[in-house]
Scaffold this motif. Structure first.
Motif, PDB file in Angstrom:
ATOM      1  N   ILE A  73      53.258  13.414  37.413  1.00  0.00           N
ATOM      2  CA  ILE A  73      52.687  12.348  36.582  1.00  0.00           C
ATOM      3  C   ILE A  73      51.632  11.544  37.321  1.00  0.00           C
ATOM      4  O   ILE A  73      50.619  11.141  36.732  1.00  0.00           O
ATOM      5  N   TYR A  74      51.833  11.319  38.617  1.00  0.00           N
ATOM      6  CA  TYR A  74      50.921  10.449  39.352  1.00  0.00           C
ATOM      7  C   TYR A  74      50.069  11.182  40.385  1.00  0.00           C
ATOM      8  O   TYR A  74      49.219  10.563  41.035  1.00  0.00           O
ATOM      9  N   ALA A  75      50.294  12.484  40.544  1.00  0.00           N
ATOM     10  CA  ALA A  75      49.552  13.279  41.526  1.00  0.00           C
ATOM     11  C   ALA A  75      49.685  12.711  42.929  1.00  0.00           C
ATOM     12  O   ALA A  75      48.762  12.783  43.738  1.00  0.00           O
ATOM     13  N   LEU A  76      50.833  12.118  43.223  1.00  0.00           N
ATOM     14  CA  LEU A  76      51.136  11.571  44.537  1.00  0.00           C
ATOM     15  C   LEU A  76      52.620  11.777  44.816  1.00  0.00           C
ATOM     16  O   LEU A  76      53.434  11.853  43.884  1.00  0.00           O
ATOM     17  N   ALA A 102      59.919   7.613  34.870  1.00  0.00           N
ATOM     18  CA  ALA A 102      58.818   7.641  35.830  1.00  0.00           C
ATOM     19  C   ALA A 102      58.203   6.259  35.998  1.00  0.00           C
ATOM     20  O   ALA A 102      57.858   5.838  37.113  1.00  0.00           O
ATOM     21  N   HIS A 103      58.044   5.532  34.891  1.00  0.00           N
ATOM     22  CA  HIS A 103      57.499   4.181  34.977  1.00  0.00           C
ATOM     23  C   HIS A 103      58.439   3.272  35.763  1.00  0.00           C
ATOM     24  O   HIS A 103      58.000   2.480  36.611  1.00  0.00           O
ATOM     25  N   THR A 104      59.746   3.375  35.502  1.00  0.00           N
ATOM     26  CA  THR A 104      60.713   2.578  36.246  1.00  0.00           C
ATOM     27  C   THR A 104      60.638   2.892  37.730  1.00  0.00           C
ATOM     28  O   THR A 104      60.683   1.990  38.576  1.00  0.00           O
ATOM     29  N   ALA A 105      60.504   4.174  38.059  1.00  0.00           N
ATOM     30  CA  ALA A 105      60.402   4.569  39.464  1.00  0.00           C
ATOM     31  C   ALA A 105      59.163   3.955  40.112  1.00  0.00           C
ATOM     32  O   ALA A 105      59.209   3.484  41.257  1.00  0.00           O
ATOM     33  N   VAL A 107      67.160  13.826  43.669  1.00  0.00           N
ATOM     34  CA  VAL A 107      65.948  13.426  44.380  1.00  0.00           C
ATOM     35  C   VAL A 107      64.838  14.455  44.152  1.00  0.00           C
ATOM     36  O   VAL A 107      63.659  14.103  44.022  1.00  0.00           O
ATOM     37  N   ARG A 108      65.220  15.715  44.071  1.00  0.00           N
ATOM     38  CA  ARG A 108      64.209  16.753  43.833  1.00  0.00           C
ATOM     39  C   ARG A 108      63.533  16.564  42.471  1.00  0.00           C
ATOM     40  O   ARG A 108      62.309  16.663  42.354  1.00  0.00           O
ATOM     41  N   GLN A 109      64.343  16.295  41.439  1.00  0.00           N
ATOM     42  CA  GLN A 109      63.772  16.050  40.122  1.00  0.00           C
ATOM     43  C   GLN A 109      62.844  14.837  40.155  1.00  0.00           C
ATOM     44  O   GLN A 109      61.771  14.836  39.546  1.00  0.00           O
ATOM     45  N   PHE A 110      63.252  13.807  40.854  1.00  0.00           N
ATOM     46  CA  PHE A 110      62.442  12.595  41.011  1.00  0.00           C
ATOM     47  C   PHE A 110      61.116  12.910  41.690  1.00  0.00           C
ATOM     48  O   PHE A 110      60.037  12.516  41.215  1.00  0.00           O
ATOM     49  N   ASN A 111      61.171  13.638  42.808  1.00  0.00           N
ATOM     50  CA  ASN A 111      59.941  13.982  43.538  1.00  0.00           C
ATOM     51  C   ASN A 111      58.988  14.803  42.676  1.00  0.00           C
ATOM     52  O   ASN A 111      57.777  14.537  42.631  1.00  0.00           O
ATOM     53  N   ASP A 112      59.533  15.786  41.979  1.00  0.00           N
ATOM     54  CA  ASP A 112      58.690  16.654  41.150  1.00  0.00           C
ATOM     55  C   ASP A 112      58.030  15.863  40.022  1.00  0.00           C
ATOM     56  O   ASP A 112      56.852  16.070  39.707  1.00  0.00           O
ATOM     57  N   THR A 113      58.791  14.962  39.398  1.00  0.00           N
ATOM     58  CA  THR A 113      58.247  14.187  38.283  1.00  0.00           C
ATOM     59  C   THR A 113      57.147  13.251  38.752  1.00  0.00           C
ATOM     60  O   THR A 113      56.089  13.140  38.115  1.00  0.00           O
TER      61      THR A 113
END
Length: 492
Positions: free
Chosen positions: A172-175, A136-139, A162-168
């Motif tokens: 974590i960031y509420a955005l 998540a930090h790298t993203a 991409v779905r896993q990325f969007n959900d995470t």
């Protein structure tokens, strides 16, 4: 620390504890670093966590103001030699993303269930959750410092879809990812952990956070004196120098550039990567080289209590113990330069790189090679480099042991076991093995050379590597750093 002392650190916004623990606020649903500038919450609403992953696993999202995911790492993981410390170093190097939890467990010599149980019990999160927090930090870094398409960022950060990325990112960031990209912190933000987006394609600008004072001049001097032509260089004048070097990474190659001038708790770094998937690993390896997760407050308190070291510590606050970006490379260079002296060892290393280094796909100025792989050196003739037969035999033995993994020097290796294996090789005695342990394995508690008369080095533990560097820095002639043991001699 007790929970009360942690709360006092939060009340005083004490940056010394950034990365050592995190706190979450039940009324807002966010978690922060101890130095967060927001209004201090009431004690009854605060919960403490040892890792960001543990806070995320309990349903808290990252504070947008203090960016708790951009803190320095905890020095505890570098100092500890147990399975938890070893696991944290391997996770930081990206092993879980590349090899899964089973691969991590195999490197540690435990079952996956045992590793999961120990990490969860102590850190509040298992290896998968800890790796997820790092992804998540790298993203976030890629979203806020590049113009890459969001789908490309998802896979570059290590997400399976991409779905896993969007959900995470939302959790974590509420955005959404696009929303997170829109709220990039300004270049002057102390807590952003990011540099301004680069206008140069393929360049990723980062701010590498550290805590406390940082003796940048001394570490740049140290690296400049040892820089190998072809893979390293230090350019510019003291105070404004830039260190550049090539990187061999799991998925590709790269070049790292780090500026000597310090910001408000960070070093500016730029990464040129052939594979974006290597971002987190490259950043972590640069952090190890510059020892950015050290705790200079704890080091200074322990060493400064000794009258013999107190003047040295006061003269050079924030002195670090440099590590390496490639443990195998460091070990080869240690054997190559033993008893030859720094300048001669550097010349021998440059010849080795020129003769056997792997050319970069795209040379960048004077940087044109990667350091040779151990497997290649094990079978290389190594003639015509000015090496004695004894040194060639020692280099081949070391390279063969590294290639066969009879000697393992990765981030999570058992340091005692690695040192025993090193000492069993020809040409490597206690001093050389300890030097490799200090730099390649990042052990903070190695004393090299004789201590000042009348001192007891045992009281310097667990920071004897820093005592070593203070003694070396105070010796302009370099006599303190010279190899003291003639039985370990390898003639150049």
């Amino acid at each position: 620390m007790s929970e009360d002392s942690r709360y006092e650190a939060v009340r005083s916004r004490d940056a010394r504890f950034d990365g050592a623990f995190f706190f979450a606020v039940s009324t807002t649903g966010i978690y922060c670093r101890p130095s967060c500038p927001a209004t201090t919450p009431r004690r009854r609403n605060v919960t403490f966590f040892p890792t960001a992953a543990a806070a995320q696993g309990s349903g808290f999202r990252a504070c947008r103001r203090c960016r708790p995911d951009a803190v320095p790492g905890s020095v505890e993981w570098n100092a500890r030699a147990d399975v938890v410390g070893r696991a944290m170093r391997l996770i930081g190097d990206g092993v879980v993303d590349r090899e899964g939890v089973a691969g991590l467990a195999d490197r540690l010599g435990y079952s996956a269930r045992q590793v999961q149980r120990q990490l969860t019990a102590e850190l509040g999160a298992g290896p998968a959750a800890l790796a997820r927090a790092q992804r998540a930090h790298t993203a976030r870094v890629l979203l806020q410092t590049t113009a890459l398409p969001i789908a490309d960022i998802a896979f570059a950060a290590g997400f399976a879809s991409v779905r896993q990325f969007n959900d995470t990112v939302k959790e974590i960031y509420a955005l959404t990812p696009s929303g997170l990209r829109a709220v990039r912190p300004g270049p002057g933000s102390r807590f952003g952990g990011l540099a301004a987006p680069s206008g140069t394609p393929g360049v990723l600008p980062l701010r590498l956070a550290y805590r406390g004072p940082y003796a940048a001049r001394q570490i740049f001097d140290y690296l400049a004196q040892r820089a190998l032509d072809g893979i390293e260089e230090v350019t510019g004048e003291p105070g404004g120098r830039t260190y550049r070097r090539t990187l061999r990474l799991p998925h590709g190659t790269g070049i790292a550039e780090v500026d000597e001038a310090t910001g408000d708790g960070w070093l500016d770094c730029r990464l040129h990567l052939t594979e974006l998937r290597d971002l987190a690993t490259a950043a972590q390896r640069v952090r190890r080289l510059f020892d950015l997760d050290a705790d200079p407050f704890a080091v200074g308190e322990r060493l400064g209590a000794d009258p013999a070291l107190a003047p040295l510590v006061a003269r050079c606050p924030g002195l670090r113990s440099p590590g390496t970006v490639d443990p195998d490379e460091l070990a080869v260079r240690a054997v190559l330069g033993r008893r030859a002296g720094t300048a001669a060892g550097r010349a021998l290393g440059a010849r080795l790189v020129a003769a056997h280094g792997e050319p970069l796909p795209r040379p960048a100025g004077t940087l044109g090679h990667l350091f040779p792989r151990a497997a290649e050196l094990a079978d290389a003739p190594l003639t015509g480099l000015g090496l004695s037969d004894a040194r060639i035999a020692a280099l081949r033995a070391l390279a063969a042991a590294l290639a066969a993994r009879d000697v393992v020097l990765d981030a999570g290796t058992d340091r005692d076991r690695a040192e025993r294996a090193l000492r069993g090789l020809p040409g490597i005695g206690p001093w050389t093995a300890d030097y490799i342990r200090m730099r390649a394995l990042g052990d903070p508690d190695v004393l090299l050379g004789a201590p000042p008369a009348g001192t007891d080095p045992a009281v310097w533990s667990p920071w004897r590597s820093y005592a070593t560097h203070h003694l070396w820095a105070a010796d302009p002639a370099g006599t303190a750093e010279r190899h003291p043991n003639p039985t370990e001699r390898i003639d150049a």
